[in-house]
Design an enzyme around this catalytic site. Structure first.
Site, short mmCIF file in Angstrom:
data_model
loop_
_atom_site.label_atom_id
_atom_site.label_comp_id
_atom_site.label_asym_id
_atom_site.label_seq_id
_atom_site.Cartn_x
_atom_site.Cartn_y
_atom_site.Cartn_z
N LYS A 86 0.82 -1.21 0.00
CA LYS A 86 0.00 0.00 0.00
C LYS A 86 0.86 1.26 0.00
CE LYS A 86 -4.42 -1.66 1.36
NZ LYS A 86 -4.20 -3.11 1.53
N GLU A 108 -10.57 6.40 2.41
CA GLU A 108 -11.41 5.40 3.04
C GLU A 108 -10.51 4.31 3.59
OE1 GLU A 108 -10.41 5.21 -0.02
OE2 GLU A 108 -9.96 3.07 -0.31
N SER A 376 2.25 -9.71 -0.55
CA SER A 376 1.80 -8.31 -0.57
C SER A 376 2.02 -7.59 0.75
CB SER A 376 0.33 -8.23 -0.97
OG SER A 376 -0.46 -9.07 -0.15
C1 PLP Z 1 -5.06 -4.19 1.11
C2 PLP Z 1 -4.28 -5.43 0.95
C3 PLP Z 1 -4.52 -6.34 -0.11
C4 PLP Z 1 -5.63 -6.18 -1.11
O1 PLP Z 1 -5.54 -5.09 -1.96
P1 PLP Z 1 -5.19 -5.18 -3.52
O2 PLP Z 1 -5.57 -3.85 -4.03
O3 PLP Z 1 -6.01 -6.30 -4.11
O4 PLP Z 1 -3.75 -5.48 -3.62
C5 PLP Z 1 -3.68 -7.43 -0.23
N1 PLP Z 1 -2.68 -7.66 0.65
C6 PLP Z 1 -2.44 -6.83 1.68
C7 PLP Z 1 -1.32 -7.15 2.63
C8 PLP Z 1 -3.21 -5.68 1.87
O5 PLP Z 1 -2.96 -4.86 2.91
#
Ligand code: PLP
Length: 408
Positions: A86, A108, A376
């Site tokens: 993010k 948001e 992620s």
């Molecule tokens: C917010 C989040 C996601 C989902 O968001 P995408 O826009 O689909 O990438 C995935 N993994 C983590 C660790 C997140 O914080």
């Protein structure tokens, strides 16, 4: 793209009249920034001094041996500042806000991760910051509310509708309508009206650009498959973007929740439950009933628990350039434990969806295969959910004590 902001039949900008000029200003600022090579360089420099970029790829030797032959690599977005990909998006938008000369940002947030990332960026750039969060989420996610406030942001609980993420998005748009002159809305994923899907994907493409070079440096060739979890779609588009023209299989993994044969999931593209509609300013697949009412969704991972999906991914799905699968809560917890014990990295529950799908496929592959999994984010934030799900009596008291405030 045929028309600005359209990906095949998906996307667009369905916005109220009062926001048209704000969106025009944003499109122009983004187009100018993108055409200016010094902008991308400024972004990369800031990410390398503030958010540990480039994030490495890690060879997962123990998982590779556990499953047989296919060589498994992990792209480490968990090492970003604030713990997830993010940061890539919010820092990029922060630089644009500076270019536009605005002084206030709003956002948001559902689970609070995007709220914390935005509040962090606002502190760094010296912007005023207001975060909209459903009242239910404010109660469930106390630690993130605590940090947003410490970072100097104002957190406004939203009491409309189901008092969760989609209501927070509606309220943020309402704020923007009345404060367009000095305020920018930092949308958190590759959804929403044009230019957000394109702009968020652009900033997240730093993941794929790095990963492609890194895997070539390690292996001298491209991976056979790339896995990423899909909530709104931003981390998936970020890593996929550098492999779209290659003979690489791209796999997007959605939240299978309690199973695709139940109502308790958040899968829009891997199963047939979603349909095309227009909501929250864009056209894509949504989990909705026949009257267009949004359904309740479920996932063990808050970040994947969303009714819509990026129009860019909807189009890639239609072109069969990305294969969509779903992993259930149970499969995700198993993949989470296996990864932790074998590699000593803690994937976020969102990211563990990508691991779960890779693990389902790895045993059937050969030693010529290379798998790249996008981690992620990191899973420290998921301590209560995981401890609760593992049902370990040794931790029961601690969890129940905390959960009393947490699951209010
Ligand atoms: C917010 C989040 C996601 C989902 O968001 P995408 O826009 O689909 O990438 C995935 N993994 C983590 C660790 C997140 O914080």
């Amino acid at each position: 793209m045929s028309k600005a902001g359209y990906y095949g039949d998906f996307g667009g900008a369905f916005i109220p009249e009062v926001l048209v000029s704000a969106f025009q200003e944003l499109v122009e600022a983004f187009d100018q920034a993108r055409a200016d090579p010094s902008f991308w360089q400024e972004y990369v420099d800031l990410m390398s001094t503030y958010s540990c970029r480039p994030t490495p790829i890690t060879y997962a030797g123990n998982l590779t041996r556990h499953f047989g032959w296919a060589r498994i690599y992990i792209k480490r977005e968990d090492l970003n500042h604030t713990g997830a990909h993010k940061a890539n998006n919010v820092i990029g938008q922060g630089l644009l806000v500076k270019r536009m000369g605005k002084s206030r940002v709003i956002a948001e947030t559902g689970a609070g991760q995007h709220g914390v990332a935005t509040a962090t960026m606002a502190a760094k750039f010296g912007f005023q910051c207001t975060i909209y969060m459903g009242e239910v989420d404010v109660a469930r996610q106390r630690p993130n509310v605590f940090w947003m406030q410490r970072l100097g942001a104002e957190v406004i609980p939203v009491r409309d509708g189901s008092r969760t993420l989609k209501d927070a998005i509606n309220e943020a748009f309402r704020d923007w309508v009345t404060h367009v002159d000095d305020t920018h809305y930092v949308l958190g994923t590759a959804c929403g009206p044009h230019p957000f899907p394109e702009m968020v994907s652009y900033f997240q493409s730093i993941i794929g650009k790095e990963a492609r070079g890194q895997i070539l440096a390690c292996e001298g060739r491209l991976p056979s498959r790339v896995y990423a979890c899909v909530g709104g779609g931003s981390n998936a588009l970020g890593i996929f973007s550098s492999f779209l023209d290659d003979p690489v299989e791209l796999v997007g993994v959605e939240a299978g929740g309690r199973g695709l044969d139940t109502e308790a999931h958040a899968s829009r593209l891997a199963c047939g439950d979603a349909s095309v509609g227009v909501a929250q300013g864009y056209k894509s697949f949504f989990l909705q009933d026949r009257d267009g009412q949004m359904k309740e969704t479920h996932s063990i991972a808050a970040g994947l628990d969303y009714v819509g999906v990026s129009p860019v991914l909807a189009s890639l799905h239609e072109q069969k350039k990305v294969r969509f699968e779903a992993a259930t809560d149970r499969e995700v917890l198993d993949a989470f434990s296996l990864t932790l014990k074998n590699e000593g990295v803690i994937p976020a529950l969102e990211s563990a969806h990508a691991f779960a799908q890779a693990f389902k496929e790895a045993p059937a592959l050969s030693k010529d295969d290379i798998l790249l999994i996008n981690q992620s984010g990191r899973g420290d934030k998921d301590i209560f959910t995981i401890a609760d799900a593992l049902d370990d009596p040794e931790w029961k008291d601690f969890i129940l004590g905390k959960a009393a405030d947490y699951h209010a």
